[in-house]
Design a protein around this motif. Structure first.
Motif, PDB file in Angstrom:
ATOM      1  N   ASN A  10    -135.374  20.987 -76.277  1.00 45.98           N
ATOM      2  CA  ASN A  10    -134.576  19.819 -76.635  1.00 45.98           C
ATOM      3  C   ASN A  10    -134.619  18.755 -75.554  1.00 45.98           C
ATOM      4  O   ASN A  10    -134.610  19.076 -74.363  1.00 45.98           O
ATOM      5  N   LEU A  11    -134.604  17.520 -75.975  1.00 43.93           N
ATOM      6  CA  LEU A  11    -134.326  16.435 -75.041  1.00 43.93           C
ATOM      7  C   LEU A  11    -132.857  16.522 -74.632  1.00 43.93           C
ATOM      8  O   LEU A  11    -132.034  17.052 -75.378  1.00 43.93           O
ATOM      9  N   PRO A  12    -132.492  16.028 -73.443  1.00 43.36           N
ATOM     10  CA  PRO A  12    -131.091  16.091 -73.031  1.00 43.36           C
ATOM     11  C   PRO A  12    -130.172  15.405 -74.044  1.00 43.36           C
ATOM     12  O   PRO A  12    -130.472  14.304 -74.516  1.00 43.36           O
ATOM     13  N   SER A  13    -129.091  16.084 -74.398  1.00 40.91           N
ATOM     14  CA  SER A  13    -128.115  15.580 -75.356  1.00 40.91           C
ATOM     15  C   SER A  13    -128.801  15.304 -76.692  1.00 40.91           C
ATOM     16  O   SER A  13    -129.699  16.035 -77.093  1.00 40.91           O
ATOM     17  N   ASN A  14    -128.374  14.257 -77.420  1.00 39.97           N
ATOM     18  CA  ASN A  14    -128.964  13.951 -78.725  1.00 39.97           C
ATOM     19  C   ASN A  14    -130.146  13.008 -78.570  1.00 39.97           C
ATOM     20  O   ASN A  14    -129.986  11.799 -78.447  1.00 39.97           O
ATOM     21  N   LEU A  15    -131.353  13.601 -78.535  1.00 38.10           N
ATOM     22  CA  LEU A  15    -132.580  12.810 -78.402  1.00 38.10           C
ATOM     23  C   LEU A  15    -132.498  11.827 -77.238  1.00 38.10           C
ATOM     24  O   LEU A  15    -132.741  10.634 -77.369  1.00 38.10           O
ATOM     25  N   ALA A  16    -132.107  12.368 -76.082  1.00 34.57           N
ATOM     26  CA  ALA A  16    -132.060  11.601 -74.825  1.00 34.57           C
ATOM     27  C   ALA A  16    -131.008  10.501 -74.834  1.00 34.57           C
ATOM     28  O   ALA A  16    -131.136   9.495 -74.140  1.00 34.57           O
ATOM     29  N   SER A  17    -129.938  10.691 -75.607  1.00 32.42           N
ATOM     30  CA  SER A  17    -128.875   9.681 -75.618  1.00 32.42           C
ATOM     31  C   SER A  17    -128.062   9.691 -74.327  1.00 32.42           C
ATOM     32  O   SER A  17    -127.322   8.741 -74.050  1.00 32.42           O
ATOM     33  N   ASP A  18    -128.163  10.760 -73.547  1.00 29.29           N
ATOM     34  CA  ASP A  18    -127.485  10.840 -72.253  1.00 29.29           C
ATOM     35  C   ASP A  18    -128.403  10.269 -71.179  1.00 29.29           C
ATOM     36  O   ASP A  18    -129.392  10.900 -70.783  1.00 29.29           O
ATOM     37  N   SER A  19    -128.108   9.079 -70.713  1.00 32.86           N
ATOM     38  CA  SER A  19    -128.988   8.406 -69.751  1.00 32.86           C
ATOM     39  C   SER A  19    -129.027   9.125 -68.405  1.00 32.86           C
ATOM     40  O   SER A  19    -129.981   8.957 -67.635  1.00 32.86           O
ATOM     41  N   THR A  20    -127.987   9.932 -68.100  1.00 32.25           N
ATOM     42  CA  THR A  20    -127.996  10.661 -66.826  1.00 32.25           C
ATOM     43  C   THR A  20    -128.909  11.876 -66.879  1.00 32.25           C
ATOM     44  O   THR A  20    -129.423  12.315 -65.855  1.00 32.25           O
ATOM     45  N   GLY A  21    -129.097  12.436 -68.064  1.00 33.29           N
ATOM     46  CA  GLY A  21    -129.927  13.620 -68.222  1.00 33.29           C
ATOM     47  C   GLY A  21    -129.285  14.910 -67.749  1.00 33.29           C
ATOM     48  O   GLY A  21    -129.892  15.976 -67.863  1.00 33.29           O
ATOM     49  N   VAL A  22    -128.058  14.842 -67.214  1.00 34.39           N
ATOM     50  CA  VAL A  22    -127.425  16.049 -66.668  1.00 34.39           C
ATOM     51  C   VAL A  22    -126.016  16.281 -67.211  1.00 34.39           C
ATOM     52  O   VAL A  22    -125.380  17.287 -66.880  1.00 34.39           O
ATOM     53  N   ARG A  23    -125.490  15.357 -68.017  1.00 32.24           N
ATOM     54  CA  ARG A  23    -124.099  15.487 -68.468  1.00 32.24           C
ATOM     55  C   ARG A  23    -123.875  16.786 -69.244  1.00 32.24           C
ATOM     56  O   ARG A  23    -122.939  17.548 -68.980  1.00 32.24           O
ATOM     57  N   GLU A  24    -124.753  17.045 -70.225  1.00 32.33           N
ATOM     58  CA  GLU A  24    -124.602  18.247 -71.042  1.00 32.33           C
ATOM     59  C   GLU A  24    -124.837  19.507 -70.208  1.00 32.33           C
ATOM     60  O   GLU A  24    -124.127  20.505 -70.345  1.00 32.33           O
ATOM     61  N   GLN A  25    -125.822  19.456 -69.330  1.00 36.42           N
ATOM     62  CA  GLN A  25    -126.107  20.597 -68.468  1.00 36.42           C
ATOM     63  C   GLN A  25    -124.906  20.907 -67.570  1.00 36.42           C
ATOM     64  O   GLN A  25    -124.579  22.074 -67.330  1.00 36.42           O
ATOM     65  N   THR A  26    -124.254  19.874 -67.069  1.00 34.82           N
ATOM     66  CA  THR A  26    -123.077  20.067 -66.226  1.00 34.82           C
ATOM     67  C   THR A  26    -121.958  20.751 -67.004  1.00 34.82           C
ATOM     68  O   THR A  26    -121.283  21.653 -66.493  1.00 34.82           O
ATOM     69  N   ALA A  27    -121.779  20.349 -68.266  1.00 36.37           N
ATOM     70  CA  ALA A  27    -120.754  20.980 -69.098  1.00 36.37           C
ATOM     71  C   ALA A  27    -121.061  22.460 -69.330  1.00 36.37           C
ATOM     72  O   ALA A  27    -120.149  23.315 -69.290  1.00 36.37           O
ATOM     73  N   PHE A  28    -122.341  22.779 -69.556  1.00 37.31           N
ATOM     74  CA  PHE A  28    -122.713  24.188 -69.728  1.00 37.31           C
ATOM     75  C   PHE A  28    -122.424  24.979 -68.452  1.00 37.31           C
ATOM     76  O   PHE A  28    -121.937  26.117 -68.501  1.00 37.31           O
ATOM     77  N   TRP A  29    -122.745  24.378 -67.300  1.00 42.26           N
ATOM     78  CA  TRP A  29    -122.506  25.072 -66.032  1.00 42.26           C
ATOM     79  C   TRP A  29    -121.015  25.321 -65.823  1.00 42.26           C
ATOM     80  O   TRP A  29    -120.604  26.414 -65.424  1.00 42.26           O
ATOM     81  N   MET A  30    -120.199  24.320 -66.104  1.00 42.24           N
ATOM     82  CA  MET A  30    -118.750  24.480 -65.944  1.00 42.24           C
ATOM     83  C   MET A  30    -118.229  25.598 -66.844  1.00 42.24           C
ATOM     84  O   MET A  30    -117.401  26.426 -66.421  1.00 42.24           O
ATOM     85  N   ALA A  31    -118.710  25.639 -68.097  1.00 41.59           N
ATOM     86  CA  ALA A  31    -118.269  26.688 -69.021  1.00 41.59           C
ATOM     87  C   ALA A  31    -118.664  28.061 -68.500  1.00 41.59           C
ATOM     88  O   ALA A  31    -117.883  29.023 -68.568  1.00 41.59           O
ATOM     89  N   SER A  32    -119.881  28.165 -67.941  1.00 41.61           N
ATOM     90  CA  SER A  32    -120.333  29.468 -67.437  1.00 41.61           C
ATOM     91  C   SER A  32    -119.510  29.927 -66.249  1.00 41.61           C
ATOM     92  O   SER A  32    -119.278  31.127 -66.068  1.00 41.61           O
ATOM     93  N   GLN A  33    -119.036  28.980 -65.434  1.00 44.81           N
ATOM     94  CA  GLN A  33    -118.275  29.331 -64.241  1.00 44.81           C
ATOM     95  C   GLN A  33    -116.886  29.887 -64.563  1.00 44.81           C
ATOM     96  O   GLN A  33    -116.303  30.615 -63.760  1.00 44.81           O
ATOM     97  N   ILE A  34    -116.355  29.551 -65.734  1.00 43.57           N
ATOM     98  CA  ILE A  34    -115.030  30.066 -66.114  1.00 43.57           C
ATOM     99  C   ILE A  34    -115.129  31.112 -67.227  1.00 43.57           C
ATOM    100  O   ILE A  34    -114.154  31.407 -67.908  1.00 43.57           O
TER     101      ILE A  34
END
Length: 217
Positions: A175-199
């Motif tokens: 997958n492209l980051p978020s919805n077809l690269a709609s996240d210009s940072t490229g890391v927003r969704e990944q950061t959310a996944f990491w936060m979820a994994s940490q808790i």
């Protein structure tokens, strides 16, 4: 060289490497030479950069029974490309190599098809999976933008043979980051996944990578 381990209780009579240079449908047969310990090898001549070669192996035992690899050959072929470069940086490189016939079918068929099209998956410069299959991934919201696996930005699903898994799985979504690269940072969704994994909450395991399909980034 193409190297294959070929064994048969009736003994192997001979094996052939059968290849063709795309887009030609004319094949060339090369006898595979026994090198010991069950291994046979045959050579495909060097080709210009960007050339795609499709091939399969046909082995015959002494009673005359044929066995082929990949197991769908000649309808399904192994694919190799010449002269591809490796992107710079430390991210992994995923490659999907397909015949032009399958690229055309992918571009022309219904975009929501769940039938994988044969190809060869390559991980970095160290792992090759023959008999992998590619198709689009995502919802109808995305499909309207898809026009070819080599065209507009798309999400992909790659299916692996049950006896040749990748990262322990039979499939992976690219997958492209978020919805077809709609996240210009490229890391927003990944950061959310990491936060979820940490808790201790459910999260996706995701790896950043370069994806090239028939040399197209």
């Amino acid at each position: 060289s193409i190297i294959a381990r070929i064994e048969d209780p009736d003994r192997v009579a001979h094996a052939q490497l059968i290849y063709r240079v795309e887009p030609s449908t004319n094949t060339v047969s090369v006898p595979m030479v026994y090198g010991g310990a069950g291994y046979y090898h045959g050579a495909i001549p060097g080709q210009p950069a960007g050339a795609t070669v499709a091939f399969h192996i046909d082995a015959v035992d002494y009673p005359g029974a044929h066995r082929v690899f990949p197991d769908k050959a000649p309808a399904g072929e192994g694919v190799v490309r010449f002269g591809e470069t490796t992107p710079s940086g430390r991210l992994a490189t995923y490659r999907l190599w397909m015949t032009q016939k399958n690229i055309n079918r992918w571009a022309q068929r219904e975009r929501s098809s769940n039938k994988p099209l044969d190809g060869t998956f390559v991980y970095n410069n160290q792992r090759v999976v023959y008999g992998a299959g590619g198709l689009y991934s995502g919802s109808p919201y995305h499909w309207g933008n898809y026009n070819s696996p080599l065209g507009n930005a798309a999400n992909y699903l790659v299916i692996f043979p049950k006896d040749d898994l990748f990262l322990g799985e039979t499939d992976t979504v690219l997958n492209l980051p978020s919805n077809l690269a709609s996240d210009s940072t490229g890391v927003r969704e990944q950061t959310a996944f990491w936060m979820a994994s940490q808790i201790g909450q459910p999260s996706n395991h995701r790896r950043y990578h370069h994806l090239l399909i028939n040399g197209v980034d």
